[in-house]
Design an enzyme around this catalytic site. Structure first.
Site, PDB file in Angstrom:
ATOM      1  N   GLY A  46       0.833  -1.193   0.000  1.00 38.88           N
ATOM      2  CA  GLY A  46       0.000   0.000   0.000  1.00 38.88           C
ATOM      3  C   GLY A  46       0.868   1.243   0.000  1.00 38.88           C
ATOM      4  O   GLY A  46       2.014   1.211   0.446  1.00 38.88           O
ATOM      5  N   GLN A  51       2.901   9.984   1.262  1.00 41.12           N
ATOM      6  CA  GLN A  51       4.259   9.425   1.290  1.00 41.12           C
ATOM      7  C   GLN A  51       5.103   9.854   0.101  1.00 41.12           C
ATOM      8  O   GLN A  51       6.322   9.728   0.132  1.00 41.12           O
ATOM      9  CB  GLN A  51       4.197   7.891   1.339  1.00 41.12           C
ATOM     10  CG  GLN A  51       3.625   7.365   2.643  1.00 41.12           C
ATOM     11  CD  GLN A  51       3.470   5.859   2.584  1.00 41.12           C
ATOM     12  OE1 GLN A  51       2.470   5.355   2.110  1.00 41.12           O
ATOM     13  NE2 GLN A  51       4.472   5.143   3.049  1.00 41.12           N
ATOM     14  N   CYS A  92       6.086  -0.237   6.808  1.00 42.80           N
ATOM     15  CA  CYS A  92       5.712   0.951   6.041  1.00 42.80           C
ATOM     16  C   CYS A  92       6.896   1.357   5.165  1.00 42.80           C
ATOM     17  O   CYS A  92       8.036   1.371   5.635  1.00 42.80           O
ATOM     18  CB  CYS A  92       5.369   2.080   7.015  1.00 42.80           C
ATOM     19  SG  CYS A  92       4.918   3.613   6.205  1.00 42.80           S
ATOM     20  N   LEU A  93       6.612   1.697   3.901  1.00 41.45           N
ATOM     21  CA  LEU A  93       7.696   2.091   2.994  1.00 41.45           C
ATOM     22  C   LEU A  93       8.392   3.370   3.480  1.00 41.45           C
ATOM     23  O   LEU A  93       9.525   3.631   3.089  1.00 41.45           O
ATOM     24  CB  LEU A  93       7.159   2.277   1.568  1.00 41.45           C
ATOM     25  CG  LEU A  93       6.673   0.986   0.887  1.00 41.45           C
ATOM     26  CD1 LEU A  93       6.077   1.306  -0.486  1.00 41.45           C
ATOM     27  CD2 LEU A  93       7.787  -0.043   0.763  1.00 41.45           C
ATOM     28  N   HIS A 134      -4.199   1.678   7.739  1.00 48.16           N
ATOM     29  CA  HIS A 134      -2.828   2.201   7.775  1.00 48.16           C
ATOM     30  C   HIS A 134      -2.664   3.341   6.755  1.00 48.16           C
ATOM     31  O   HIS A 134      -2.127   4.407   7.080  1.00 48.16           O
ATOM     32  CB  HIS A 134      -1.864   1.033   7.474  1.00 48.16           C
ATOM     33  CG  HIS A 134      -0.417   1.397   7.358  1.00 48.16           C
ATOM     34  ND1 HIS A 134       0.555   0.869   8.176  1.00 48.16           N
ATOM     35  CD2 HIS A 134       0.242   2.221   6.491  1.00 48.16           C
ATOM     36  CE1 HIS A 134       1.741   1.363   7.833  1.00 48.16           C
ATOM     37  NE2 HIS A 134       1.577   2.186   6.803  1.00 48.16           N
ATOM     38  N   GLU A 135      -3.161   3.114   5.529  1.00 51.84           N
ATOM     39  CA  GLU A 135      -3.003   4.137   4.475  1.00 51.84           C
ATOM     40  C   GLU A 135      -3.873   5.361   4.766  1.00 51.84           C
ATOM     41  O   GLU A 135      -3.472   6.496   4.498  1.00 51.84           O
ATOM     42  CB  GLU A 135      -3.333   3.562   3.095  1.00 51.84           C
ATOM     43  CG  GLU A 135      -2.487   2.364   2.658  1.00 51.84           C
ATOM     44  CD  GLU A 135      -0.991   2.540   2.838  1.00 51.84           C
ATOM     45  OE1 GLU A 135      -0.494   3.675   2.781  1.00 51.84           O
ATOM     46  OE2 GLU A 135      -0.313   1.513   3.058  1.00 51.84           O
TER      47      GLU A 135
HETATM   48 NI    NI Z   1       2.788   3.294   5.515  1.00 53.56          NI
END
Ligand code: NI
Length: 169
Positions: A46, A51, A92-93, A134-135
């Site tokens: 995701g 981000q 998380c990225l 989360h997103e």
């Molecule tokens: Ni994330």
């Protein structure tokens, strides 16, 4: 198509609150397509526009096993959450290399526009429900490490800043 740079925690821009998308047009479709390419390239499930430093309510996801079910959620709204909760080890990225347990609703129903501007309702559970929550947190300026203890968060911040310094030197 283009890969977009991903903001890394504790970048303060990750705490920006995203505004609703005014029109689902070619610009938004291009953004969603670039976000999907970036997400697949980074092996994520995701990614929120926050981000990639775009502060509009756009999320892309793919929680399928074969990574062949891209989803685009624009202006998502949770219309129902289960009372039952689930604990999932999240990553998380924007916080590379960090995984920790977070408790969230086990199932959610979400309304969102798709990339054609059509209103859709999605019911999700397990990983997909976790991912949506989360997103959507990212769009509110919240990163998952904010659910962890202050001590853990402090350690993560130090680790991230050290990695960034090392990458620059
Ligand atoms: Ni994330």
């Amino acid at each position: 198509m283009a890969l977009l740079p991903i903001l890394v925690y504790p970048d303060p821009r990750l705490h920006t609150v995203a505004r609703p998308v005014q029109a689902v047009d070619d610009r938004i479709r291009q953004l969603a397509s670039d976000m999907l390419e970036t997400m697949y390239d980074s092996k994520g499930v995701g990614l929120a526009a926050t981000q990639v430093d775009v502060h509009e309510q756009v999320i892309v996801m793919d929680t399928s096993e074969e990574h062949d079910h891209p989803m685009v959620l624009i202006n998502p709204r949770i219309v129902w959450m289960s009372d039952e909760h689930i604990i999932w080890e999240e990553g998380c990225l924007s916080v590379p290399g960090i995984y920790d347990k977070v408790e969230r609703a086990a199932a959610v129903r979400v309304q969102a526009l798709d990339e054609q501007g059509q209103l859709r309702e999605i019911e999700a559970n397990e990983l997909t429900a976790v991912c949506i929550q989360h997103e959507m947190d990212h769009l509110k300026g919240k990163v998952f490490v904010e659910y962890l203890s202050m001590l853990k968060r402090g350690r993560i911040k130090t680790k991230m800043l050290k990695a960034q310094r090392e990458a620059q030197s």
